[in-house]
Design a protein around this motif. Structure first.
Motif, PDB file in Angstrom:
ATOM      1  N   ASN A  23      34.949  42.347  28.318  1.00  0.00           N
ATOM      2  CA  ASN A  23      36.077  41.629  27.729  1.00  0.00           C
ATOM      3  C   ASN A  23      37.337  42.466  27.830  1.00  0.00           C
ATOM      4  OD1 ASN A  23      33.679  40.307  26.096  1.00  0.00           O
ATOM      5  ND2 ASN A  23      35.460  38.994  25.859  1.00  0.00           N
ATOM      6  N   PHE A  24      38.341  41.899  28.455  1.00  0.00           N
ATOM      7  CA  PHE A  24      39.640  42.575  28.487  1.00  0.00           C
ATOM      8  C   PHE A  24      40.643  41.768  27.649  1.00  0.00           C
ATOM      9  CE2 PHE A  24      38.208  44.588  32.742  1.00  0.00           C
ATOM     10  CZ  PHE A  24      37.584  45.626  32.054  1.00  0.00           C
ATOM     11  N   ALA A  25      41.864  41.589  28.150  1.00  0.00           N
ATOM     12  CA  ALA A  25      42.900  40.959  27.315  1.00  0.00           C
ATOM     13  C   ALA A  25      42.748  39.436  27.278  1.00  0.00           C
ATOM     14  CB  ALA A  25      44.280  41.335  27.861  1.00  0.00           C
ATOM     15  N   SER A  26      42.214  38.953  26.170  1.00  0.00           N
ATOM     16  CA  SER A  26      42.045  37.505  26.010  1.00  0.00           C
ATOM     17  C   SER A  26      41.749  37.212  24.551  1.00  0.00           C
ATOM     18  CB  SER A  26      40.888  36.992  26.874  1.00  0.00           C
ATOM     19  OG  SER A  26      39.646  37.283  26.263  1.00  0.00           O
ATOM     20  N   ASP A  27      41.600  35.940  24.229  1.00  0.00           N
ATOM     21  CA  ASP A  27      41.248  35.558  22.852  1.00  0.00           C
ATOM     22  C   ASP A  27      39.750  35.265  22.724  1.00  0.00           C
ATOM     23  OD1 ASP A  27      40.936  33.251  24.221  1.00  0.00           O
ATOM     24  OD2 ASP A  27      42.220  32.020  22.945  1.00  0.00           O
ATOM     25  N   THR A  28      38.980  35.628  23.712  1.00  0.00           N
ATOM     26  CA  THR A  28      37.525  35.438  23.728  1.00  0.00           C
ATOM     27  C   THR A  28      37.133  33.957  23.753  1.00  0.00           C
ATOM     28  OG1 THR A  28      37.618  37.250  22.138  1.00  0.00           O
ATOM     29  CG2 THR A  28      35.478  36.647  22.860  1.00  0.00           C
ATOM     30  N   GLY A  29      38.065  33.124  24.186  1.00  0.00           N
ATOM     31  CA  GLY A  29      37.790  31.685  24.211  1.00  0.00           C
ATOM     32  C   GLY A  29      36.675  31.313  25.171  1.00  0.00           C
ATOM     33  N   CYS A  30      36.536  32.062  26.267  1.00  0.00           N
ATOM     34  CA  CYS A  30      35.477  31.728  27.230  1.00  0.00           C
ATOM     35  C   CYS A  30      34.102  32.059  26.667  1.00  0.00           C
ATOM     36  CB  CYS A  30      35.729  32.443  28.556  1.00  0.00           C
ATOM     37  SG  CYS A  30      37.214  31.851  29.383  1.00  0.00           S
ATOM     38  N   THR A  31      34.024  33.148  25.906  1.00  0.00           N
ATOM     39  CA  THR A  31      32.763  33.459  25.225  1.00  0.00           C
ATOM     40  C   THR A  31      32.434  32.352  24.237  1.00  0.00           C
ATOM     41  OG1 THR A  31      32.999  35.841  25.428  1.00  0.00           O
ATOM     42  CG2 THR A  31      31.677  35.070  23.607  1.00  0.00           C
ATOM     43  N   GLU A  32      33.454  31.915  23.497  1.00  0.00           N
ATOM     44  CA  GLU A  32      33.254  30.819  22.533  1.00  0.00           C
ATOM     45  C   GLU A  32      32.725  29.581  23.241  1.00  0.00           C
ATOM     46  OE1 GLU A  32      34.236  30.277  19.138  1.00  0.00           O
ATOM     47  OE2 GLU A  32      34.498  32.407  18.819  1.00  0.00           O
ATOM     48  N   ALA A  33      33.339  29.281  24.385  1.00  0.00           N
ATOM     49  CA  ALA A  33      32.925  28.086  25.124  1.00  0.00           C
ATOM     50  C   ALA A  33      31.464  28.191  25.530  1.00  0.00           C
ATOM     51  CB  ALA A  33      33.804  27.901  26.358  1.00  0.00           C
TER      52      ALA A  33
ATOM     53  N   ILE B 241      38.175  51.034  33.637  1.00  0.00           N
ATOM     54  CA  ILE B 241      36.808  50.556  33.362  1.00  0.00           C
ATOM     55  C   ILE B 241      36.447  49.462  34.365  1.00  0.00           C
ATOM     56  CG2 ILE B 241      35.330  49.401  31.649  1.00  0.00           C
ATOM     57  CD1 ILE B 241      37.153  50.658  29.470  1.00  0.00           C
ATOM     58  N   GLY B 242      37.394  48.537  34.576  1.00  0.00           N
ATOM     59  CA  GLY B 242      37.147  47.425  35.503  1.00  0.00           C
ATOM     60  C   GLY B 242      36.878  47.902  36.920  1.00  0.00           C
ATOM     61  N   LYS B 243      37.653  48.872  37.375  1.00  0.00           N
ATOM     62  CA  LYS B 243      37.455  49.393  38.746  1.00  0.00           C
ATOM     63  C   LYS B 243      36.086  50.059  38.875  1.00  0.00           C
ATOM     64  CE  LYS B 243      42.207  50.046  40.249  1.00  0.00           C
ATOM     65  NZ  LYS B 243      43.366  50.929  40.291  1.00  0.00           N
ATOM     66  N   GLU B 244      35.749  50.837  37.877  1.00  0.00           N
ATOM     67  CA  GLU B 244      34.483  51.559  37.901  1.00  0.00           C
ATOM     68  C   GLU B 244      33.293  50.593  37.942  1.00  0.00           C
ATOM     69  OE1 GLU B 244      33.356  55.523  35.510  1.00  0.00           O
ATOM     70  OE2 GLU B 244      33.685  53.776  34.262  1.00  0.00           O
ATOM     71  N   PHE B 245      33.340  49.560  37.095  1.00  0.00           N
ATOM     72  CA  PHE B 245      32.198  48.650  37.024  1.00  0.00           C
ATOM     73  C   PHE B 245      32.150  47.662  38.176  1.00  0.00           C
ATOM     74  CE2 PHE B 245      31.653  50.510  32.972  1.00  0.00           C
ATOM     75  CZ  PHE B 245      30.296  50.373  32.719  1.00  0.00           C
TER      76      PHE B 245
ATOM     77  N   GLY C  45      52.192  43.952  32.055  1.00  0.00           N
ATOM     78  CA  GLY C  45      51.891  43.816  33.484  1.00  0.00           C
ATOM     79  C   GLY C  45      50.490  43.267  33.704  1.00  0.00           C
ATOM     80  N   LEU C  46      50.123  42.282  32.899  1.00  0.00           N
ATOM     81  CA  LEU C  46      48.765  41.729  33.002  1.00  0.00           C
ATOM     82  C   LEU C  46      48.575  40.957  34.301  1.00  0.00           C
ATOM     83  CD1 LEU C  46      48.681  40.544  29.334  1.00  0.00           C
ATOM     84  CD2 LEU C  46      47.015  42.099  30.293  1.00  0.00           C
ATOM     85  N   LYS C  47      47.421  41.179  34.904  1.00  0.00           N
ATOM     86  CA  LYS C  47      47.073  40.477  36.133  1.00  0.00           C
ATOM     87  C   LYS C  47      45.621  40.036  36.071  1.00  0.00           C
ATOM     88  CE  LYS C  47      50.256  42.767  39.303  1.00  0.00           C
ATOM     89  NZ  LYS C  47      50.386  43.648  40.454  1.00  0.00           N
ATOM     90  N   GLY C  48      45.247  39.226  37.034  1.00  0.00           N
ATOM     91  CA  GLY C  48      43.852  38.824  37.142  1.00  0.00           C
ATOM     92  C   GLY C  48      43.023  39.941  37.762  1.00  0.00           C
ATOM     93  N   VAL C  49      41.710  39.752  37.722  1.00  0.00           N
ATOM     94  CA  VAL C  49      40.769  40.761  38.219  1.00  0.00           C
ATOM     95  C   VAL C  49      41.020  41.079  39.695  1.00  0.00           C
ATOM     96  CG1 VAL C  49      38.305  41.110  38.748  1.00  0.00           C
ATOM     97  CG2 VAL C  49      39.001  40.205  36.522  1.00  0.00           C
ATOM     98  N   ARG C  50      41.168  40.042  40.495  1.00  0.00           N
ATOM     99  CA  ARG C  50      41.312  40.253  41.937  1.00  0.00           C
ATOM    100  C   ARG C  50      42.551  41.096  42.252  1.00  0.00           C
ATOM    101  NH1 ARG C  50      41.479  35.359  46.343  1.00  0.00           N
ATOM    102  NH2 ARG C  50      43.423  34.892  45.298  1.00  0.00           N
ATOM    103  N   ASP C  51      43.671  40.756  41.642  1.00  0.00           N
ATOM    104  CA  ASP C  51      44.919  41.482  41.940  1.00  0.00           C
ATOM    105  C   ASP C  51      44.948  42.860  41.299  1.00  0.00           C
ATOM    106  OD1 ASP C  51      45.760  39.383  43.429  1.00  0.00           O
ATOM    107  OD2 ASP C  51      46.962  38.477  41.844  1.00  0.00           O
ATOM    108  N   ALA C  52      44.457  42.958  40.066  1.00  0.00           N
ATOM    109  CA  ALA C  52      44.540  44.243  39.359  1.00  0.00           C
ATOM    110  C   ALA C  52      43.525  45.256  39.889  1.00  0.00           C
ATOM    111  CB  ALA C  52      44.322  44.030  37.861  1.00  0.00           C
ATOM    112  N   LEU C  53      42.315  44.778  40.177  1.00  0.00           N
ATOM    113  CA  LEU C  53      41.250  45.714  40.571  1.00  0.00           C
ATOM    114  C   LEU C  53      41.046  45.780  42.079  1.00  0.00           C
ATOM    115  CD1 LEU C  53      38.554  44.781  37.878  1.00  0.00           C
ATOM    116  CD2 LEU C  53      40.471  46.365  37.667  1.00  0.00           C
ATOM    117  N   GLY C  54      41.640  44.827  42.790  1.00  0.00           N
ATOM    118  CA  GLY C  54      41.482  44.806  44.243  1.00  0.00           C
ATOM    119  C   GLY C  54      40.068  44.464  44.668  1.00  0.00           C
TER     120      GLY C  54
END
Ligand code: SF4
Ligand code: SF4
Length: 369
Positions: A64-74, A145-149, A177-186
């Motif tokens: 979980n990174f920057a979010s309101d955890t709505g997807c987990t709720e869903a 953390i995201g890059k490592e995992f 400077g928030l970005k999505g996984v693809r752009d931020a982690l490459g």
């Protein structure tokens, strides 16, 4: 959340108290086949793949990174029959900091073990702050953390619009400077847009990966074409009203009561690619337009700013019988994004499967209201 109130080990969620029975299992396999646009002949293959996976228990790490955890709720609030259980009984959800019992040092140990082992399916929820110090877990930046995992994962799935492009937290001015996984982690990830993600799409994506061992064909935004190949408008139950020039112009009006088209109330369906009318939300009960609200376009990258003024009319769409033609709604959708021949073909198959997926799930003791 039955399985959350049950016993939980420190690394996995114990669902023994609420196991799905064979009929439900096969119904879920059929529902998943329908979402994937596969015929009934695929149900035994899906069942076999899931049964095999239930023995091997592939590891899933959910960060979980920057979010309101709505997807987990869903995911965890889906309850009849519990499509999330299909995941929980088949896979080994080894890390999910929102719902697991472990905390602090213990959870860091789980992360270290998983990293050492590698080969897990990595699910990321939430945007990634690209500015140092704006989002940290255990004193480490989320981006590190995201890059490592992601480097040790066999597949990376970004769930919800925060993880796919930044989402609500990345709206203007976006100081972190928030970005999505693809752009931020490459990393080359599967982007499951929507806010929140539809749990049925997530399950179908995982099942597809278990079946084929490959990531699905995707559009330029990284979205699987099978789910995001056609516009909301093209699959909308109010489309006939649009074509006939019958619109809601005011909430509370007779036209609203009659279920007319919501385009003039700001509907962004003509430029949004997703299959919400088919998979629906809240245990397939309804979806935004079905419930009377205009689509705000949450499946599209940049929707938070691009479609702001959610109740304001989309410019540039020809309204039948009312105005001169600027561009047809279909053309607008094509310019906006991702329609391809493959997507359209996939939609045709999915449409054929629609009836099966919407069929009632098997009885399970408690009747659905
Ligand atoms: S404009 Fe919106 S409500 Fe009207 S037909 Fe298109 S998607 Fe449906
Ligand atoms: S109908 Fe539109 S606003 Fe609603 S979930 Fe689907 S893409 Fe998002």
């Amino acid at each position: 959340m039955r399985y959350l109130s049950g016993a939980m080990t420190k690394t996995t969620v114990d669902v023994d108290a609420s196991r799905i029975d064979r009929r439900e299992f096969l119904w879920l396999c059929g529902a998943t086949a329908a979402i994937l646009g596969l015929g009934e002949g695929w149900v035994p293959k899906i069942a076999e793949a899931l049964e095999k996976a239930a023995v091997q228990r592939p590891s899933v790490m959910w960060l979980n990174f920057a979010s309101d955890t709505g997807c987990t709720e869903a995911l965890i609030k889906a309850n009849y029959p519990n499509i999330a259980q299909l995941i929980l009984e088949t896979l080994s959800l080894d890390y999910h900091e929102t719902i697991m019992a472990a905390a602090g040092v213990q959870s860091e140990e789980i992360l270290a073990q998983a990293l050492k082992k590698g080969g897990y399916i990595l699910i990321i929820e939430g945007a990634v702050p690209t500015k140092k110090g704006y989002g940290m877990i255990a004193r480490r930046d989320m981006i590190d953390i995201g890059k490592e995992f992601s480097a040790k994962a066999k597949a990376v799935i970004a769930v919800g619009s925060c993880a796919t492009w930044g989402g609500v937290p990345a709206g203007n001015p976006n100081p972190a400077g928030l970005k999505g996984v693809r752009d931020a982690l490459g990393v080359d990830c599967i982007n499951l847009d929507l806010c929140p993600v539809n749990e049925a799409i997530l399950v179908a994506t995982i099942v597809d990966f278990l079946l084929t061992g490959k990531v699905p064909e995707r559009d330029r935004f990284g979205r699987p074409k099978i789910f995001y190949g056609q516009t909301i408008h093209d699959q909308c139950e109010r489309r006939a009203h649009f074509e006939a020039g019958r619109f809601v112009e005011r909430f509370g009006s007779k036209e609203e009561e009659l279920g007319y088209c919501l385009y003039k109330m700001g509907c962004k369906g003509p430029m949004t690619y997703a299959n919400c009318s088919k998979v629906r939300y809240n245990d397939r009960v309804s979806w935004c337009i079905g419930a009377g609200g205009p689509c705000i376009g949450c499946a599209e990258h940049g929707w938070v700013d691009k479609f702001a003024g959610f109740y304001e009319r989309l410019p540039g769409v020809a309204v039948p019988g009312i105005e001169g033609v600027e561009a047809g709604a279909d053309k607008i959708g094509l310019v906006a994004g991702a329609a391809t021949a493959a997507g359209i073909a996939a939609h045709a198959i999915a449409t054929a499967a629609k009836g099966r997926f919407k069929g009632e799930p098997p009885e399970r003791g408690v009747k659905k209201e």
